[in-house]
Enzyme design. Structure first.
Site, PDB file in Angstrom:
ATOM      1  N   GLU A  82      -4.621   8.894  17.835  1.00 14.45           N
ATOM      2  CA  GLU A  82      -5.181  10.263  17.915  1.00 14.45           C
ATOM      3  C   GLU A  82      -6.133  10.503  16.739  1.00 14.45           C
ATOM      4  O   GLU A  82      -7.212  11.084  16.908  1.00 14.45           O
ATOM      5  CB  GLU A  82      -4.053  11.308  17.895  1.00 14.45           C
ATOM      6  CG  GLU A  82      -3.196  11.352  19.147  1.00 14.45           C
ATOM      7  CD  GLU A  82      -2.200  10.196  19.245  1.00 14.45           C
ATOM      8  OE1 GLU A  82      -1.890   9.571  18.215  1.00 14.45           O
ATOM      9  OE2 GLU A  82      -1.753   9.898  20.369  1.00 14.45           O
ATOM     10  N   GLN A 105       0.845  -1.198   0.000  1.00 20.06           N
ATOM     11  CA  GLN A 105       0.000   0.000   0.000  1.00 20.06           C
ATOM     12  C   GLN A 105       0.879   1.245   0.000  1.00 20.06           C
ATOM     13  O   GLN A 105       1.562   1.513   0.998  1.00 20.06           O
ATOM     14  CB  GLN A 105      -0.878  -0.033   1.261  1.00 20.06           C
ATOM     15  CG  GLN A 105      -1.794   1.131   1.447  1.00 20.06           C
ATOM     16  CD  GLN A 105      -2.397   1.120   2.851  1.00 20.06           C
ATOM     17  OE1 GLN A 105      -1.832   0.523   3.768  1.00 20.06           O
ATOM     18  NE2 GLN A 105      -3.509   1.780   3.036  1.00 20.06           N
ATOM     19  N   GLY A 106       0.857   1.992  -1.085  1.00 17.88           N
ATOM     20  CA  GLY A 106       1.703   3.188  -1.208  1.00 17.88           C
ATOM     21  C   GLY A 106       0.906   4.449  -0.974  1.00 17.88           C
ATOM     22  O   GLY A 106       0.596   5.188  -1.915  1.00 17.88           O
ATOM     23  N   GLU A 160      -9.126  -1.271   5.948  1.00 18.14           N
ATOM     24  CA  GLU A 160      -7.892  -1.490   6.702  1.00 18.14           C
ATOM     25  C   GLU A 160      -8.150  -1.390   8.201  1.00 18.14           C
ATOM     26  O   GLU A 160      -7.690  -2.218   8.981  1.00 18.14           O
ATOM     27  CB  GLU A 160      -6.834  -0.456   6.293  1.00 18.14           C
ATOM     28  CG  GLU A 160      -5.523  -0.657   7.033  1.00 18.14           C
ATOM     29  CD  GLU A 160      -4.420   0.263   6.530  1.00 18.14           C
ATOM     30  OE1 GLU A 160      -4.718   1.402   6.120  1.00 18.14           O
ATOM     31  OE2 GLU A 160      -3.254  -0.175   6.542  1.00 18.14           O
ATOM     32  N   SER A 190       4.686  -1.288   4.061  1.00 21.18           N
ATOM     33  CA  SER A 190       4.826  -2.639   4.622  1.00 21.18           C
ATOM     34  C   SER A 190       4.941  -3.662   3.497  1.00 21.18           C
ATOM     35  O   SER A 190       4.143  -3.666   2.555  1.00 21.18           O
ATOM     36  CB  SER A 190       3.598  -2.993   5.463  1.00 21.18           C
ATOM     37  OG  SER A 190       3.448  -2.085   6.512  1.00 21.18           O
ATOM     38  N   SER A 243       1.361   6.526   2.454  1.00 17.99           N
ATOM     39  CA  SER A 243       2.121   7.487   3.271  1.00 17.99           C
ATOM     40  C   SER A 243       3.374   7.984   2.551  1.00 17.99           C
ATOM     41  O   SER A 243       4.003   7.250   1.791  1.00 17.99           O
ATOM     42  CB  SER A 243       2.552   6.837   4.584  1.00 17.99           C
ATOM     43  OG  SER A 243       1.444   6.313   5.267  1.00 17.99           O
TER      44      SER A 243
HETATM   45  C1  FAD Z   1       4.010  -0.748  11.353  1.00 15.30           C
HETATM   46  C2  FAD Z   1       3.560   0.282  10.371  1.00 15.30           C
HETATM   47  C3  FAD Z   1       3.192  -0.116   9.110  1.00 15.30           C
HETATM   48  C4  FAD Z   1       2.785   0.836   8.172  1.00 15.30           C
HETATM   49  N1  FAD Z   1       2.471   0.411   6.909  1.00 15.30           N
HETATM   50  C5  FAD Z   1       2.107   1.307   5.972  1.00 15.30           C
HETATM   51  C6  FAD Z   1       1.855   0.888   4.633  1.00 15.30           C
HETATM   52  O1  FAD Z   1       1.944  -0.286   4.297  1.00 15.30           O
HETATM   53  N2  FAD Z   1       1.521   1.833   3.717  1.00 15.30           N
HETATM   54  C7  FAD Z   1       1.406   3.144   4.037  1.00 15.30           C
HETATM   55  O2  FAD Z   1       1.063   3.928   3.170  1.00 15.30           O
HETATM   56  N3  FAD Z   1       1.683   3.586   5.297  1.00 15.30           N
HETATM   57  C8  FAD Z   1       2.030   2.690   6.260  1.00 15.30           C
HETATM   58  N4  FAD Z   1       2.308   3.120   7.538  1.00 15.30           N
HETATM   59  C9  FAD Z   1       2.312   4.539   7.820  1.00 15.30           C
HETATM   60  C10 FAD Z   1       1.185   4.993   8.722  1.00 15.30           C
HETATM   61  O3  FAD Z   1      -0.027   5.042   8.021  1.00 15.30           O
HETATM   62  C11 FAD Z   1       1.606   6.373   9.248  1.00 15.30           C
HETATM   63  O4  FAD Z   1       2.752   6.187  10.063  1.00 15.30           O
HETATM   64  C12 FAD Z   1       0.508   7.017  10.056  1.00 15.30           C
HETATM   65  O5  FAD Z   1      -0.559   7.385   9.230  1.00 15.30           O
HETATM   66  C13 FAD Z   1       1.024   8.258  10.820  1.00 15.30           C
HETATM   67  O6  FAD Z   1       1.664   9.118   9.957  1.00 15.30           O
HETATM   68  P1  FAD Z   1       3.114   9.701  10.309  1.00 15.30           P
HETATM   69  O7  FAD Z   1       3.992   8.544  10.671  1.00 15.30           O
HETATM   70  O8  FAD Z   1       3.531  10.568   9.164  1.00 15.30           O
HETATM   71  O9  FAD Z   1       2.926  10.554  11.618  1.00 15.30           O
HETATM   72  P2  FAD Z   1       2.356  12.049  11.705  1.00 15.30           P
HETATM   73  O10 FAD Z   1       1.140  12.168  10.841  1.00 15.30           O
HETATM   74  O11 FAD Z   1       3.479  12.984  11.430  1.00 15.30           O
HETATM   75  O12 FAD Z   1       1.910  12.153  13.211  1.00 15.30           O
HETATM   76  C14 FAD Z   1       2.837  12.421  14.269  1.00 15.30           C
HETATM   77  C15 FAD Z   1       2.058  12.521  15.583  1.00 15.30           C
HETATM   78  O13 FAD Z   1       1.126  13.611  15.518  1.00 15.30           O
HETATM   79  C16 FAD Z   1      -0.189  13.160  15.800  1.00 15.30           C
HETATM   80  N5  FAD Z   1      -1.158  13.858  14.952  1.00 15.30           N
HETATM   81  C17 FAD Z   1      -1.023  14.140  13.622  1.00 15.30           C
HETATM   82  N6  FAD Z   1      -2.104  14.783  13.174  1.00 15.30           N
HETATM   83  C18 FAD Z   1      -2.961  14.913  14.222  1.00 15.30           C
HETATM   84  C19 FAD Z   1      -4.267  15.474  14.377  1.00 15.30           C
HETATM   85  N7  FAD Z   1      -4.916  16.037  13.351  1.00 15.30           N
HETATM   86  N8  FAD Z   1      -4.847  15.405  15.596  1.00 15.30           N
HETATM   87  C20 FAD Z   1      -4.202  14.819  16.665  1.00 15.30           C
HETATM   88  N9  FAD Z   1      -2.956  14.278  16.570  1.00 15.30           N
HETATM   89  C21 FAD Z   1      -2.348  14.314  15.368  1.00 15.30           C
HETATM   90  C22 FAD Z   1      -0.195  11.676  15.440  1.00 15.30           C
HETATM   91  O14 FAD Z   1      -1.190  10.964  16.128  1.00 15.30           O
HETATM   92  C23 FAD Z   1       1.223  11.264  15.863  1.00 15.30           C
HETATM   93  O15 FAD Z   1       1.250  10.987  17.242  1.00 15.30           O
HETATM   94  C24 FAD Z   1       2.730   2.201   8.508  1.00 15.30           C
HETATM   95  C25 FAD Z   1       3.110   2.607   9.793  1.00 15.30           C
HETATM   96  C26 FAD Z   1       3.520   1.658  10.718  1.00 15.30           C
HETATM   97  C27 FAD Z   1       3.930   2.104  12.100  1.00 15.30           C
END
Ligand code: FAD
Length: 396
Positions: free
Chosen positions: A380, A132-133, A250, A167, A135
């Protein structure tokens, strides 16, 4: 809702149990101590693919998918029963899990007939493994900020950009990709969804290794990657709606595995683990904590059954899936914390010992549980969705 299973459903449960007892190779349950959704190495991955093919041939893959697409057309209750038995047998997550739970249902919902015929049978029998592309470095919770571009050129798009946390991309044959096709449009309206063959020239996959040492996800780079326009999933610039379908499925799938199996294993461990001249189980504090976790698991199970109501009416999973995802992943962290505190220094050992034969599983559980409160949308974000879209509260 009626919590009793019908006679047919009980017979179905027995069928699943009998079939797994007869066909599930025991080594498959043990060969990946990380107990992760993504296999720890290519050999494990390939073994799991063979296993998915065996299951598919016996009719156990895509049991709720419509018959016309190669599924069994069974109901959601049968799916729940199947998953309960599958988890109880400690069978491994299928390598095609992401496609079976997310991509396939999205293609069924949005795909052309050609796309359905091309991909759905291959997803079921594990010939196509998907990732899944969505993020990107600047687009996680705020997914609409994604910057990957797909520019029209004749019958194709040319894709440039970067994805992250993808992933299983290192095993995947295809990626479901969100890219911006109309940069001048408002953020949510300029995105399209593309189905991209991972062998297309210009795609580079680089590993990101978890602190457990496990390679779960990757960075994926796109440099002048040519994708036929026929691979658009859904209408052009409807990518936000398409991705919403994927994310709903998902979140629902993320909450699917009931952690009662882990609590049961933790109870078994407590009965063996030496503590203060007896075992951990002798401690009323530990017993109380484990009892509370078992209660929480039961609450999660009934919440899940309740959330099925909407789908039983034939609708796609709704924002209530967030409740399930939130409570399931947070409960996973509480179980991991309890395991870590009970095991003490044993939690840091990543190989079987005489005291903790199942040490790698707990090592990984303790270190990795937090990831599920981030993947598929952070806790969150789930709380925001529940507040705004389920409870109707004003935006904060
Ligand atoms: C094990 C794992 C597998 C994953 N697999 C995939 C995958 O296969 N494909 C894919 O596309 N992505 C994948 N992801 C990515 C995942 O979807 C993102 O990590 C997730 O959406 C959070 O985005 P970020 O890491 O950029 O954090 P950020 O969005 O930068 O968030 C940082 C912090 O700020 C908080 N925050 C952000 N916005 C808000 C808001 N509006 N209100 C309150 N709090 C907020 C968040 O809760 C977090 O604590 C994976 C992540 C993990 C950990």
């Amino acid at each position: 809702m009626d919590f009793e299973y019908s006679r047919d459903q009980q017979a179905f449960r027995q069928d699943v149990r009998d079939w797994l007892a007869k066909h599930l190779p025991p080594e498959l349950c043990l060969d990946d101590p990380a107990d992760d959704r993504v296999a720890s190495n290519r050999e494990t991955f390939e073994r799991r693919r063979v296993w998915q093919k065996t299951m598919h041939a016996a009719g156990w893959v895509g049991i709720t998918w419509p018959r016309e697409y190669g599924g069994r057309g069974l109901g959601l209750i049968e799916r729940v029963i199947f998953e309960e038995e599958y988890a109880a047998a400690r069978a491994p997550v299928l390598p095609g899990g992401m496609a079976l739970n997310l991509v396939g249902p999205t293609i069924i919902h949005w795909g052309t007939d050609e796309q359905k015929q091309r991909h759905l049978p291959a997803i079921l029998n594990a010939d196509e493994i998907w990732c899944q592309g969505f993020s990107e470095p600047g687009a996680g919770s705020d997914l609409a900020n994604l910057q990957t571009r797909a520019v029209e050129r004749g019958d194709d798009f040319v894709v440039n950009g970067q994805k992250v946390w993808t992933s299983g991309a290192h095993f995947a044959h295809w990626i479901i990709l969100l890219a911006r096709t109309k940069p001048e449009a408002p953020r949510h309206q300029g995105i399209s969804c593309l189905l991209v063959d991972m062998t297309t020239p210009g795609i580079t996959v680089r590993p990101l290794v978890l602190m457990t040492g496990h390679r779960h996800f990757n960075e994926v780079f796109f440099e002048d990657v040519v994708v036929p326009q026929a691979n658009l999933l859904g209408p052009r610039e409807a990518g936000w709606k398409v991705s919403t379908t994927t994310l709903m499925y998902e979140r629902h799938a993320s909450g699917a595995r009931n952690p009662i199996i882990q609590v049961a294993a933790l109870i078994a461990l407590a009965k063996e683990l030496p503590l203060n001249g007896g075992t951990a189980w002798d401690s009323p504090l530990i017993r109380q904590r484990l009892a509370q976790l078992a209660i929480d698991c039961e609450a999660l199970r009934t919440t899940r059954l309740r959330s099925l109501t909407r789908q039983l009416r034939g609708e796609a999973p709704g924002p209530e899936g967030s409740t399930l995802k939130l409570s399931g992943s947070e409960l996973g962290v509480r179980i991991a914390d309890a395991a870590g505190e009970m095991l003490g220094m044993h939690a840091l050992v990543n190989q079987p010992t005489s005291v903790v034969p199942d040490a790698p599983r707990w090592f990984n559980r303790v270190l990795a549980a937090r990831q599920y409160t981030i993947s598929a949308g952070t806790s969150e974000i789930q709380r925001n969705i529940i507040g705004e879209r389920v409870l109707g509260l004003p935006k904060g």
